[in-house]
Motif scaffolding. Sequence first.
Motif, mmCIF file in Angstrom:
data_model
loop_
_atom_site.group_PDB
_atom_site.id
_atom_site.type_symbol
_atom_site.label_atom_id
_atom_site.label_comp_id
_atom_site.label_asym_id
_atom_site.label_seq_id
_atom_site.Cartn_x
_atom_site.Cartn_y
_atom_site.Cartn_z
ATOM 1 N N ASN A 46 0.957 -1.209 -0.352
ATOM 2 C CA ASN A 46 0.028 -0.262 0.375
ATOM 3 C C ASN A 46 0.755 1.569 0.045
ATOM 4 O OD1 ASN A 46 -1.342 2.096 2.027
ATOM 5 N ND2 ASN A 46 -3.112 1.151 1.736
ATOM 6 N N LEU A 47 2.016 1.306 0.605
ATOM 7 C CA LEU A 47 2.784 2.413 1.226
ATOM 8 C C LEU A 47 3.548 2.505 0.003
ATOM 9 C CD1 LEU A 47 4.253 1.603 4.623
ATOM 10 C CD2 LEU A 47 2.370 3.514 4.005
ATOM 11 N N GLU A 48 3.740 1.591 -1.168
ATOM 12 C CA GLU A 48 4.767 1.351 -2.406
ATOM 13 C C GLU A 48 3.614 1.973 -3.540
ATOM 14 O OE1 GLU A 48 7.772 1.990 -2.639
ATOM 15 O OE2 GLU A 48 8.568 1.451 -1.291
ATOM 16 N N GLY A 49 2.620 2.233 -3.458
ATOM 17 C CA GLY A 49 1.228 1.842 -4.122
ATOM 18 C C GLY A 49 1.259 0.917 -5.286
ATOM 19 N N ILE A 100 12.317 -3.536 -4.577
ATOM 20 C CA ILE A 100 11.815 -4.338 -3.229
ATOM 21 C C ILE A 100 12.949 -3.777 -2.203
ATOM 22 C CG2 ILE A 100 13.938 -6.309 -3.068
ATOM 23 C CD1 ILE A 100 14.466 -6.925 -5.270
ATOM 24 N N HIS A 101 12.399 -4.345 -0.927
ATOM 25 C CA HIS A 101 13.158 -3.966 0.071
ATOM 26 C C HIS A 101 14.176 -5.134 0.990
ATOM 27 C CE1 HIS A 101 11.020 -0.017 0.436
ATOM 28 N NE2 HIS A 101 10.332 -0.131 -0.341
ATOM 29 N N ALA A 122 16.049 4.957 0.258
ATOM 30 C CA ALA A 122 14.662 5.643 -0.195
ATOM 31 C C ALA A 122 13.164 5.890 1.426
ATOM 32 C CB ALA A 122 14.689 5.715 -1.020
ATOM 33 N N THR A 123 12.838 3.982 1.267
ATOM 34 C CA THR A 123 11.749 3.898 1.896
ATOM 35 C C THR A 123 10.228 4.636 1.706
ATOM 36 O OG1 THR A 123 11.398 5.416 3.227
ATOM 37 C CG2 THR A 123 12.665 4.043 3.848
ATOM 38 N N PRO A 124 9.085 3.806 1.712
ATOM 39 C CA PRO A 124 8.166 4.596 0.276
ATOM 40 C C PRO A 124 7.749 5.628 0.973
ATOM 41 C CG PRO A 124 7.504 2.929 1.441
ATOM 42 C CD PRO A 124 8.775 2.856 1.713
ATOM 43 N N TYR A 125 8.408 6.067 2.221
ATOM 44 C CA TYR A 125 8.041 7.444 1.970
ATOM 45 C C TYR A 125 8.908 8.528 1.811
ATOM 46 C CZ TYR A 125 7.529 11.737 4.768
ATOM 47 O OH TYR A 125 7.261 13.027 6.039
#
Length: 435
Positions: free
Chosen positions: A82-85, A212-213, A196-199
């Motif tokens: 969700n946070l990554e769209g 990928i994370h 970066a993180t999705p933020y």
Amino acid sequence: MSTERRLSEEPREFGFDTRQLHAGQRPDPNTGARAVPIFQTTSYVFEDPESAGAYFNLQEYGNTYSRIMNPTVAVFEERVGNLEGAAGGVAFASGIAAQTAALFTLLEPGDHVVSSAALYGGTVNQFKHLLRKLNVELTWVDPDDPAAWREAVRPNTKAFFGETIGNPAGNVLDIEALATVAHDHELPLIVDNTFATPYLCRPIEWGADIVIHSATKFLGGHGTSIGGVVCEAGTFNWSNGRFPVVASPSPAYHGLQFHETFGMYGYLMKLRAESLRDLGAALSPFNAFLFLQGIETLSLRMERHVVNALAVAEFLESHELTSNVTYPGLPRSRYAPLVEKYLPLGAGAVFSFDCAGGREGGQDLIRNVSLWSHLANVGDAKSLIIHPASTTHRQLSDAELAAAGVGPGTIRLSVGTESVDDLIWDLDQALDRVR
Ligand code: PLP
């Protein structure tokens, strides 16, 4: 009907800070538990043979076995997706396992991958050795030169791979430009968005297909757990003729055609039902729980991380014993235009610099810091320091080290959320001793 009621019924796009707390979860319907329960179970009781069969046939979606799915892990997957769209996510036992599976799902022996040369040393090793064992060819390219990516494409190329912010060189990927080149050749762009993180950046918004994370880093944020996740946008056309491994009947799943059957979820379903099943690198529910605790404060931590990172980078840039400070958030960075475009809220918190005195100088500095922890991780709320040439990047040749932006005296920092004056004080006194 009151106006208030009508308004609350309108579909609402919740903000990032809300979704990092709520996405993918409702309070447990059986107990009312507000926190995500840890479902510490290997397996799930089926109602009857018919429903069990439907789950295993993927005709219905339901829990079967925790190597493949688990309700706690599912909240983590849905939250990051969700946070990554993204259309969704599949979690793995580590970031390395996540990228192995992401590639396994779309590659066959004889295929070819084009990758940025400025990657985390563990990824360089993995690509160089594991992919060769699987008879997959690889071309390393300068991440900053989209023309080089275009020239590297061959008939058997199956993916582009890069890091949003390179570890540890701090290079910023021109995601939109590379997505254009990839899509011109009907290839997916895979982006490791760990730093970066999705933020700070959502690569899918710029055209990336797979994100990928290593959740081990900022998503978890407290240095407690190893894990990873693969998210997919759900928009790539896997039936374009280049990816029979995703689109054709799969011998590993009794002839199922994943893309045709599941549409935008086809790749993710294959990733879970085959790659996670067969590689077996499942994330534990407890680690998923800890990652969820971390994600609840992701934006708050990242805001402090980037402010501290910039202050530390500015201090190092002005110090006579340091050079080549690679923080892309510095105004003089060659990546400043890309930071403005892709990372407007800040350029992360991991970067490197060269300490005077080469290898000895770098090692002296590490010996003399007291607040910074000397260890092989990044993305902890605590500040971390390491000498890559003798640790994380040790297996790399000199040429590979240079391509990854690592010199003999290079020091990598992961700037934490402590009082920034204390962090600068500690580096300052350690540099005095190097002197
Ligand atoms: N990607 C990046 C950018 C990393 O820094 C790391 C680890 O440092 C990984 C992937 C691998 O993740 P993990 O250690 O969770 O396997």
